[in-house]
Design a protein around this motif. Structure first.
Motif: not given
Length: 109
Positions: A32-33, A30, A10, A55, A14, A61-65
């Motif tokens: 981000r697209t 982390d 992470r 945001a 942001p 788009q931002a996400t954690m996977v």
């Protein structure tokens, strides 16, 4: 997809430009697209950056996977990993090992 950023662990702060990581072993990627298929995607992205509404932007788009798979990439596209460019494969797999990262440092002086 116009842009994909996949960072090891992470990143803080942001937003569009990741700058700092508290650790490298949190087990997360982390992601981000930027989706360039929307009308005026680049203009929308810049407007969201300038107005501080990134945001809520439809193109960002931002996400954690823990892992990511992307199918259907074009053979005419390239990937860039740590500054190295290589041809795209049909499928992109991103995964993260769950064990600690070994870091080698020179001895203190």
């Amino acid at each position: 997809m116009w842009l994909l950023f996949a960072g090891n662990s992470r990143y803080d702060q942001p937003g569009f430009a990741p700058s700092y990581r508290r650790s490298l072993n949190d087990g997360l990627l982390d992601i981000r697209t930027v989706d360039g298929s929307h009308p005026f995607a680049r203009t929308r992205l810049v407007a969201a950056l300038v107005t501080g509404t990134l945001a809520r932007s439809r193109v960002y788009q931002a996400t954690m996977v823990t892992r990511l798979r992307i199918d259907g990439t074009s053979a005419e596209e390239d990937y860039t990993r740590d500054g190295e460019v290589s041809p795209a494969a049909d499928t992109l797999h991103l995964d993260k090992a769950t064990h600690a990262l070994t870091v080698y440092l020179p001895p203190p002086r």
